[in-house]
Enzyme design. Structure first.
Site, PDB file in Angstrom:
ATOM      1  N   HIS A  13       0.862  -1.206   0.000  1.00 21.57           N
ATOM      2  CA  HIS A  13       0.000   0.000   0.000  1.00 21.57           C
ATOM      3  C   HIS A  13       0.888   1.242   0.000  1.00 21.57           C
ATOM      4  O   HIS A  13       1.541   1.531   1.004  1.00 21.57           O
ATOM      5  CB  HIS A  13      -0.893   0.020   1.246  1.00 21.57           C
ATOM      6  CG  HIS A  13      -1.765   1.242   1.356  1.00 21.57           C
ATOM      7  ND1 HIS A  13      -3.116   1.170   1.587  1.00 21.57           N
ATOM      8  CD2 HIS A  13      -1.495   2.565   1.268  1.00 21.57           C
ATOM      9  CE1 HIS A  13      -3.626   2.386   1.633  1.00 21.57           C
ATOM     10  NE2 HIS A  13      -2.651   3.266   1.446  1.00 21.57           N
ATOM     11  N   HIS A  15       1.500   5.479  -1.983  1.00 21.56           N
ATOM     12  CA  HIS A  15       1.078   6.560  -2.885  1.00 21.56           C
ATOM     13  C   HIS A  15       2.308   7.106  -3.593  1.00 21.56           C
ATOM     14  O   HIS A  15       3.203   7.650  -2.936  1.00 21.56           O
ATOM     15  CB  HIS A  15       0.410   7.688  -2.089  1.00 21.56           C
ATOM     16  CG  HIS A  15      -0.758   7.221  -1.281  1.00 21.56           C
ATOM     17  ND1 HIS A  15      -2.061   7.368  -1.710  1.00 21.56           N
ATOM     18  CD2 HIS A  15      -0.823   6.580  -0.088  1.00 21.56           C
ATOM     19  CE1 HIS A  15      -2.872   6.841  -0.808  1.00 21.56           C
ATOM     20  NE2 HIS A  15      -2.153   6.351   0.180  1.00 21.56           N
ATOM     21  N   PHE A  16       2.350   6.947  -4.910  1.00 23.69           N
ATOM     22  CA  PHE A  16       3.474   7.505  -5.673  1.00 23.69           C
ATOM     23  C   PHE A  16       3.200   8.930  -6.150  1.00 23.69           C
ATOM     24  O   PHE A  16       4.111   9.632  -6.532  1.00 23.69           O
ATOM     25  CB  PHE A  16       3.752   6.648  -6.916  1.00 23.69           C
ATOM     26  CG  PHE A  16       4.595   5.430  -6.675  1.00 23.69           C
ATOM     27  CD1 PHE A  16       5.688   5.465  -5.814  1.00 23.69           C
ATOM     28  CD2 PHE A  16       4.328   4.241  -7.347  1.00 23.69           C
ATOM     29  CE1 PHE A  16       6.488   4.338  -5.623  1.00 23.69           C
ATOM     30  CE2 PHE A  16       5.123   3.114  -7.165  1.00 23.69           C
ATOM     31  CZ  PHE A  16       6.207   3.164  -6.301  1.00 23.69           C
ATOM     32  N   LYS A  98      -9.838  -0.056  -4.865  1.00 26.90           N
ATOM     33  CA  LYS A  98      -9.759   0.621  -3.572  1.00 26.90           C
ATOM     34  C   LYS A  98     -11.082   1.282  -3.242  1.00 26.90           C
ATOM     35  O   LYS A  98     -11.617   2.047  -4.050  1.00 26.90           O
ATOM     36  CB  LYS A  98      -8.642   1.679  -3.629  1.00 26.90           C
ATOM     37  CG  LYS A  98      -8.449   2.457  -2.344  1.00 26.90           C
ATOM     38  CD  LYS A  98      -7.838   1.606  -1.239  1.00 26.90           C
ATOM     39  CE  LYS A  98      -7.900   2.314   0.111  1.00 26.90           C
ATOM     40  NZ  LYS A  98      -6.702   3.079   0.412  1.00 26.90           N
ATOM     41  N   LEU A 218      -3.886   9.668   8.018  1.00 24.98           N
ATOM     42  CA  LEU A 218      -5.196   9.055   8.214  1.00 24.98           C
ATOM     43  C   LEU A 218      -5.118   7.575   7.892  1.00 24.98           C
ATOM     44  O   LEU A 218      -4.439   7.216   6.932  1.00 24.98           O
ATOM     45  CB  LEU A 218      -6.236   9.738   7.322  1.00 24.98           C
ATOM     46  CG  LEU A 218      -6.621  11.154   7.786  1.00 24.98           C
ATOM     47  CD1 LEU A 218      -7.429  11.865   6.730  1.00 24.98           C
ATOM     48  CD2 LEU A 218      -7.375  11.104   9.125  1.00 24.98           C
ATOM     49  N   HIS A 250       3.676  14.624   0.654  1.00 23.06           N
ATOM     50  CA  HIS A 250       3.054  15.939   0.452  1.00 23.06           C
ATOM     51  C   HIS A 250       4.161  16.978   0.555  1.00 23.06           C
ATOM     52  O   HIS A 250       5.118  16.785   1.313  1.00 23.06           O
ATOM     53  CB  HIS A 250       2.022  16.231   1.548  1.00 23.06           C
ATOM     54  CG  HIS A 250       0.800  15.367   1.505  1.00 23.06           C
ATOM     55  ND1 HIS A 250      -0.264  15.630   0.676  1.00 23.06           N
ATOM     56  CD2 HIS A 250       0.482  14.237   2.181  1.00 23.06           C
ATOM     57  CE1 HIS A 250      -1.205  14.707   0.857  1.00 23.06           C
ATOM     58  NE2 HIS A 250      -0.770  13.838   1.757  1.00 23.06           N
ATOM     59  N   ALA A 262      -2.850  15.152   5.339  1.00 22.29           N
ATOM     60  CA  ALA A 262      -2.584  13.875   6.015  1.00 22.29           C
ATOM     61  C   ALA A 262      -1.667  13.017   5.161  1.00 22.29           C
ATOM     62  O   ALA A 262      -1.890  12.888   3.957  1.00 22.29           O
ATOM     63  CB  ALA A 262      -3.896  13.141   6.243  1.00 22.29           C
TER      64      ALA A 262
HETATM   65  C1  NCD Z   1      -3.054   9.357   2.035  1.00 23.30           C
HETATM   66  C2  NCD Z   1      -2.675  10.353   0.948  1.00 23.30           C
HETATM   67  O1  NCD Z   1      -2.057  11.365   1.269  1.00 23.30           O
HETATM   68  O2  NCD Z   1      -2.975  10.108  -0.208  1.00 23.30           O
HETATM   69  N1  NCD Z   1      -2.941   9.996   3.312  1.00 23.30           N
HETATM   70  C3  NCD Z   1      -2.826   9.394   4.504  1.00 23.30           C
HETATM   71  O3  NCD Z   1      -2.808  10.085   5.531  1.00 23.30           O
HETATM   72  N2  NCD Z   1      -2.710   8.095   4.606  1.00 23.30           N
HETATM   73  C4  NCD Z   1      -4.392   8.820   1.778  1.00 23.30           C
HETATM   74  C5  NCD Z   1      -4.743   7.587   2.561  1.00 23.30           C
HETATM   75  O4  NCD Z   1      -4.152   6.529   2.392  1.00 23.30           O
HETATM   76  O5  NCD Z   1      -5.675   7.645   3.362  1.00 23.30           O
HETATM   77 ZN    ZN Z   2      -2.918   5.266   1.705  1.00 24.43          ZN
END
Ligand code: NCD
Ligand code: ZN
Length: 349
Positions: A13, A15-16, A98, A218, A250, A262
């Site tokens: 899991h 995020h790229f 998802k 989150l 971020h 988040a």
């Molecule tokens: C994730 C994001 O920034 O895309 N943020 C996070 O706090 N985990 C989104 C997610 O997986 O809920």
């Molecule tokens: Zn995530």
């Protein structure tokens, strides 16, 4: 010198993001992970097979020279997702879908409002063998943010897993004892990922002595009793729980902000952070199952055949990284010292 050699891990899991950001995020993960489940919460979200395959190509183009890193693609479910989308996704090689409850997290406004309306889609996923990955939090205003995971289990997850007993469900980035218990007691079609931050930290690390925006993600960090339940679970070696960093970059100015985003960008230290946790737990012998075996087994994919070696050696996580366009990002655990360091990766076994 103490070393630890394990099968090459996968990240189930993360995020790229997209475009220029890929030049930073893809090498950071490909330095030691063979595969990763790539989250689809782009703007606009990845909602069909064609978008997923285009995104996959952009990720592959950002791999370091010679890297065999493999992105595993996901679709973002919306109320417009059709059974045909699922059939097409399977054919194209998409791995999973998802489910974000609308508004649950970053870029999830397009997400699902009535989960029941998606049951025909879940039915098709069960038939096609696509996994359902769930951000398990309700989003109703009147539900306290610290209770949202538990309420999601009670109001949605129990129903979904009962209605689709052979749909493989991954309860993503779990944060509570309730979630750990639910997964442990469910049938073999239900598993969970756990992030480094939810194993290393609790909500004191977010709020005591000042707000710490780089520990904000989150689902939000919970109280220490929940952290302990997650730690006990991974130390037990239960095969239903495996590695998913939820590395979520971020820009620094968007985290250090009156309304901060988040997400913890953990890719640069992820495997080392997990090694730290397992050592604290006296369970280093359980790291390999969690990081390298159980996820692949659950997804029905072969285990990796190469190995990686960590060495017991102090190093400091960088204070920040700067993208080619000048954007600064603060990695998770910035400036802190870790005791395990990556020595070599992708060694032939
Ligand atoms: C994730 C994001 O920034 O895309 N943020 C996070 O706090 N985990 C989104 C997610 O997986 O809920
Ligand atoms: Zn995530």
């Amino acid at each position: 010198m103490q070393t630890l050699t394990i099968t090459t891990p996968d990240d189930w899991h993360l995020h790229f993001r997209d475009n220029e950001m890929l030049a930073e995020t893809v090498p950071a993960t490909a330095r030691c992970f063979q595969r990763a489940i790539v989250m689809p919460n782009l703007v606009p979200p990845v909602v069909n097979a064609a978008m997923a395959m285009d995104y996959k190509a952009r990720i592959e183009a950002a791999r370091p020279v010679g890297s065999s890193f493999e992105p595993l693609m996901t679709l973002f479910l919306t109320n417009e997702t059709s059974v045909q989308d699922i059939v097409d996704a399977k054919k194209a090689g998409v791995t999973a879908c998802k489910l974000y409850p609308a508004g649950a997290t970053t870029n999830s406004d397009a997400a699902v409002k009535g989960i029941k309306a998606l049951y025909p889609v879940f039915e098709s996923m069960q038939e096609q063998g696509l996994l359902l990955l769930i951000h398990g939090e309700v989003t109703e205003n009147h539900i306290d943010i610290f209770d949202r995971e538990k309420v999601f289990i009670d109001t949605h997850l129990t129903q979904i897993t009962a209605a689709f007993p052979e749909l493989k469900v991954v309860f993503e980035h779990i944060t509570t004892a309730d979630a750990a218990e639910f997964v442990a007691q469910s049938n073999e079609f239900v598993a969970a990922t756990i992030t480094p931050q939810h194993l290393l930290l609790n909500r004191n690390d977010l709020l005591v002595g000042g707000v710490r925006p780089h520990n904000y993600c989150l689902p939000v960090l919970k109280r220490n009793t929940h952290q302990k339940a997650l730690r006990d679970m991974v130390a037990s070696g239960n095969k239903k729980f495996f590695l998913g960093t939820d590395s979520a970059p971020h820009a620094k100015h968007k985290k250090e902000n009156a309304c901060g985003c988040a997400g913890c960008y953990s890719a640069w230290s992820a495997i080392e952070l997990y090694a730290e946790v397992f050592e604290q737990l006296g369970a280093l012998d359980k790291l390999e199952g969690f990081a390298s075996h159980y996820g692949a087994d659950f997804y029905g994919l072969p285990r990796n055949t190469t190995t990686m070696t960590l060495v017991k050696e102090n190093w400091d996580v960088p204070e920040q990284v700067t993208l080619a366009d000048g954007t600064d990002m603060v990695p998770f655990y910035a400036g802190q010292t870790l005791q395990w360091k990556l020595k070599s990766a992708f060694q032939s076994a």
